[in-house]
Scaffold this active site. Structure first.
Site, mmCIF file in Angstrom:
data_model
loop_
_atom_site.group_PDB
_atom_site.id
_atom_site.type_symbol
_atom_site.label_atom_id
_atom_site.label_comp_id
_atom_site.label_asym_id
_atom_site.label_seq_id
_atom_site.Cartn_x
_atom_site.Cartn_y
_atom_site.Cartn_z
ATOM 1 N N PRO A 18 -22.736 42.806 63.089
ATOM 2 C CA PRO A 18 -23.960 42.128 62.656
ATOM 3 C C PRO A 18 -25.103 43.132 62.618
ATOM 4 O O PRO A 18 -25.426 43.755 63.622
ATOM 5 C CB PRO A 18 -24.184 41.073 63.754
ATOM 6 C CG PRO A 18 -23.494 41.621 64.957
ATOM 7 C CD PRO A 18 -22.345 42.460 64.464
ATOM 8 N N MET A 19 -25.700 43.317 61.434
ATOM 9 C CA MET A 19 -26.771 44.304 61.275
ATOM 10 C C MET A 19 -27.962 43.649 60.583
ATOM 11 O O MET A 19 -27.823 43.104 59.486
ATOM 12 C CB MET A 19 -26.281 45.506 60.465
ATOM 13 C CG MET A 19 -25.203 46.326 61.167
ATOM 14 S SD MET A 19 -24.598 47.699 60.142
ATOM 15 C CE MET A 19 -23.526 46.803 58.992
ATOM 16 N N CYS A 102 -28.920 44.319 71.367
ATOM 17 C CA CYS A 102 -29.986 44.868 70.522
ATOM 18 C C CYS A 102 -30.949 45.699 71.362
ATOM 19 O O CYS A 102 -31.492 45.220 72.359
ATOM 20 C CB CYS A 102 -30.745 43.749 69.827
ATOM 21 S SG CYS A 102 -32.069 44.361 68.767
#
Length: 327
Positions: A18-19, A102
């Site tokens: 997931p970016m 993150c």
């Protein structure tokens, strides 16, 4: 066979990371076509989902051709994460992923993302509450620790497993490292090889060639690999790794026509998802990687960035192909 709940992912799955501002539905479409086994949405703010913020709600968009797919959420408040998990579940993903990795300041320094690695009891409680709130399999993506002096990844994995998660992805860097230096996969292997760990463990960080993917699979014994930055503008990385695993040979890189065709397919998905104007705007961040290595790439990239409609973009791409074919 690697499984997350009842989701079968093959013998050694390749996951798309997931970016933020990258792994949206148009990008996921081309990665799926090129061999990604499991993909995730961009990370979605729990508070944004609860407030029904347009940007957050839009990130819940998933399509049948993407399945199996997970929705990833982040946040620092346990009750907000519970509520957001229920909202995400209603979008019918295959699984729910929690972002505990993150590193950016406005996430981690609030206690969300990698920030929760400074409070492992809260991390475990939050995870357990989310697992209880949804019927989907819950997974986590995290980092080794906040910094080199606070790496407790084996304890983190055990706590998360005890909380009920069904798979764990570990990025082999600390929060302090951000994306600098080399990822240290020895810590990931420590988790995978620990006798108390029963869930699938996926490794993430620095995998950018089929040769490295095979070497890391053999050396660290993980159940699968998550690929992030190496896939941006180069979704072929997934099929190249699979081909190398199967044959021991390097698959020929995509030729010009294939690269342009995939770029165009990506663009069409972007336009279908967000309309011509926004689709073209958001595609601009991908041109450099799709065209990397081609002669006069800077000139054509600039032309593409300045183009405001599909007809102009298609004309520029056609000119590029014709010029390079004539060279």
């Amino acid at each position: 066979m690697v499984k997350i709940g009842n989701i079968e992912l093959g013998e050694f799955p390749l996951l798309l990371a997931p970016m933020e501002d990258v792994s949206d539905p148009p990008f996921r479409a081309v990665c799926k076509e090129k061999g990604a086994d499991l993909m995730y949405t961009e990370f979605i703010s729990a508070e944004g989902l609860i407030r029904e913020a347009d940007k957050s709600i839009k990130k819940l968009d998933i399509y049948d051709y993407e399945r199996p797919i997970g929705i990833q959420i982040f946040g620092e408040k346990i009750e907000s994460m519970r509520e957001a998990a229920a909202i995400a579940e209603a979008a019918s993903p295959a699984l729910l992923d929690i972002n505990y990795g993150c590193p950016v300041n406005n996430v981690a320094c609030r206690g969300a993302g990698a920030g929760i690695l400074l409070d492992l009891p809260k991390m475990q409680t939050m995870t357990a509450e989310i697992v209880k709130r949804v019927s989907l399999p819950v997974t986590v993506k995290t980092r080794l620790g906040w910094d080199v002096n606070s790496i407790k990844i084996v304890e983190v994995a055990q706590r998360l497993q005890d909380a009920g998660i069904q798979a764990l992805t570990i990025h082999g860097r600390t929060r302090q490292q951000m994306y600098k230096g080399e990822a240290d996969w020895s810590y990931i292997a420590d988790v995978k090889n620990h006798p108390a760990i029963r869930i699938p463990i996926f490794g993430n960080g620095d995998i950018d060639t089929p040769q490295k993917a095979l070497a890391y699979r053999n050396e660290y014994g993980i159940d699968g690999i998550m690929i992030g930055r190496a896939s941006i503008g180069y979704p072929w990385i997934f099929q190249e790794i699979k081909h190398f695993f199967k044959t021991g040979e390097q698959l020929a890189p995509p030729d010009l026509q294939e690269r342009i065709a995939t770029l165009q397919k990506h663009l069409q998905h972007a336009i279908q998802w967000k309309g011509e104007r926004t689709g073209i705007l958001e595609m601009r961040r991908h041109y450099t990687n799709y065209l990397k290595g081609l002669p006069e790439v800077k000139t054509y990239r600039q032309m593409l960035v300045e183009a405001g409609d599909l007809l102009t973009v298609e004309s520029i791409l056609a000119e590029l192909v014709n010029k390079l074919m004539a060279a």
